[in-house]
Enzyme design. Structure first.
Site, mmCIF file in Angstrom:
data_model
loop_
_atom_site.group_PDB
_atom_site.id
_atom_site.type_symbol
_atom_site.label_atom_id
_atom_site.label_comp_id
_atom_site.label_asym_id
_atom_site.label_seq_id
_atom_site.Cartn_x
_atom_site.Cartn_y
_atom_site.Cartn_z
ATOM 1 N N HIS A 17 0.841 -1.205 0.000
ATOM 2 C CA HIS A 17 0.000 0.000 0.000
ATOM 3 C C HIS A 17 0.877 1.256 0.000
ATOM 4 O O HIS A 17 0.613 2.213 -0.712
ATOM 5 C CB HIS A 17 -0.889 0.069 1.257
ATOM 6 N N LYS A 41 -17.347 -7.446 9.153
ATOM 7 C CA LYS A 41 -16.001 -8.035 9.090
ATOM 8 C C LYS A 41 -15.320 -8.004 10.442
ATOM 9 O O LYS A 41 -15.508 -7.070 11.223
ATOM 10 C CB LYS A 41 -15.140 -7.235 8.099
ATOM 11 N N ARG A 90 -1.723 -6.478 -8.167
ATOM 12 C CA ARG A 90 -0.597 -7.372 -7.903
ATOM 13 C C ARG A 90 -0.501 -8.489 -8.917
ATOM 14 O O ARG A 90 0.570 -8.960 -9.244
ATOM 15 C CB ARG A 90 -0.747 -8.021 -6.517
ATOM 16 N N SER A 127 -2.293 -7.802 3.325
ATOM 17 C CA SER A 127 -2.597 -7.611 4.746
ATOM 18 C C SER A 127 -2.897 -8.951 5.404
ATOM 19 O O SER A 127 -2.547 -9.161 6.567
ATOM 20 C CB SER A 127 -3.790 -6.664 4.914
HETATM 21 P P1 ADP Z 1 -9.485 -4.574 0.377
HETATM 22 O O1 ADP Z 1 -10.095 -4.815 1.695
HETATM 23 O O2 ADP Z 1 -10.298 -3.714 -0.558
HETATM 24 O O3 ADP Z 1 -8.863 -5.793 -0.296
HETATM 25 P P2 ADP Z 1 -6.808 -3.798 0.988
HETATM 26 O O4 ADP Z 1 -6.527 -2.939 2.167
HETATM 27 O O5 ADP Z 1 -6.339 -5.196 1.061
HETATM 28 O O6 ADP Z 1 -8.305 -3.624 0.716
HETATM 29 O O7 ADP Z 1 -6.192 -3.179 -0.334
HETATM 30 C C1 ADP Z 1 -6.487 -1.909 -0.831
HETATM 31 C C2 ADP Z 1 -5.820 -1.708 -2.180
HETATM 32 O O8 ADP Z 1 -4.427 -1.916 -2.061
HETATM 33 C C3 ADP Z 1 -6.270 -2.649 -3.292
HETATM 34 O O9 ADP Z 1 -6.283 -1.932 -4.499
HETATM 35 C C4 ADP Z 1 -5.195 -3.680 -3.347
HETATM 36 O O10 ADP Z 1 -5.083 -4.259 -4.627
HETATM 37 C C5 ADP Z 1 -3.989 -2.839 -3.038
HETATM 38 N N1 ADP Z 1 -2.896 -3.632 -2.510
HETATM 39 C C6 ADP Z 1 -2.922 -4.526 -1.508
HETATM 40 N N2 ADP Z 1 -1.703 -5.088 -1.316
HETATM 41 C C7 ADP Z 1 -0.886 -4.531 -2.239
HETATM 42 C C8 ADP Z 1 0.494 -4.701 -2.584
HETATM 43 N N3 ADP Z 1 1.287 -5.580 -1.972
HETATM 44 N N4 ADP Z 1 0.989 -3.940 -3.575
HETATM 45 C C9 ADP Z 1 0.184 -3.061 -4.201
HETATM 46 N N5 ADP Z 1 -1.116 -2.869 -3.949
HETATM 47 C C10 ADP Z 1 -1.649 -3.589 -2.993
#
Ligand code: ADP
Length: 150
Positions: A17, A41, A90, A127
């Site tokens: 992120h 959630k 990703r 995450s």
């Molecule tokens: P959600 O609950 O919508 O999956 P996340 O917090 O996991 O939310 O992710 C938010 C955004 O960050 C999404 O667009 C996801 O694709 C992106 N994202 C998550 N992990 C990575 C990463 N390692 N590299 C780049 N983008 C990421």
């Protein structure tokens, strides 16, 4: 003012992120990192903790704001006058999932979704993997910004 909304759960924010937000700073005047609050959630971190991790990670960057929202992402975009949604990609699975959401959002509103490809070195981070490492007492610090401490 070009304002982008970066929506997600950020439970917790990862280096993936962090990389997307840093690189998107060149494209927008302001990025609002918005934690979507979904009552159904179960999260590892409270919304206050998740917000603080992100705020601290970008303490030196005035163009990054952090907020929380409930409901449709496009409604929140309208509320804060964000013309763009920012998302990270990703892998092909992300693409398929994001494509459907982006088409839906574009059908519901005029908001454009802008995708950035992850940096190769952070493309494997999620995450949920970070939460697994934390639960099993692994060294999560190599996967998240320094602001994330358990
Ligand atoms: P959600 O609950 O919508 O999956 P996340 O917090 O996991 O939310 O992710 C938010 C955004 O960050 C999404 O667009 C996801 O694709 C992106 N994202 C998550 N992990 C990575 C990463 N390692 N590299 C780049 N983008 C990421």
């Amino acid at each position: 003012m070009k304002r982008a909304l970066f929506p997600g759960s950020f439970d917790p924010i990862t280096l993936g992120h962090f990389d997307i937000i840093r690189r998107a700073l060149a494209l927008f005047d302001e990025i609002v990192v918005a934690i979507g609050v979904n009552g159904d959630k179960n999260y590892m971190f409270t919304v206050e903790q998740r917000k603080e991790f992100i705020e601290k990670a970008f303490a030196d960057e005035p163009k990054v704001k952090v907020s929380t929202y409930q409901g449709l992402t496009v409604d929140y975009c309208r509320e804060i006058d964000a013309q763009f949604i920012l998302r990270g990609l990703r892998n092909p699975a992300d693409f398929e999932f994001e494509k459907a959401i982006a088409h839906t959002n574009r059908t519901l509103s005029k908001i454009e979704t802008v995708f950035l490809l992850t940096a190769a070195r952070t493309s494997f981070i999620s995450s949920s993997i970070v939460r697994d490492v934390i639960r099993n007492n692994g060294d999560y610090t190599v996967l998240v910004p320094e602001s994330v401490r358990v």
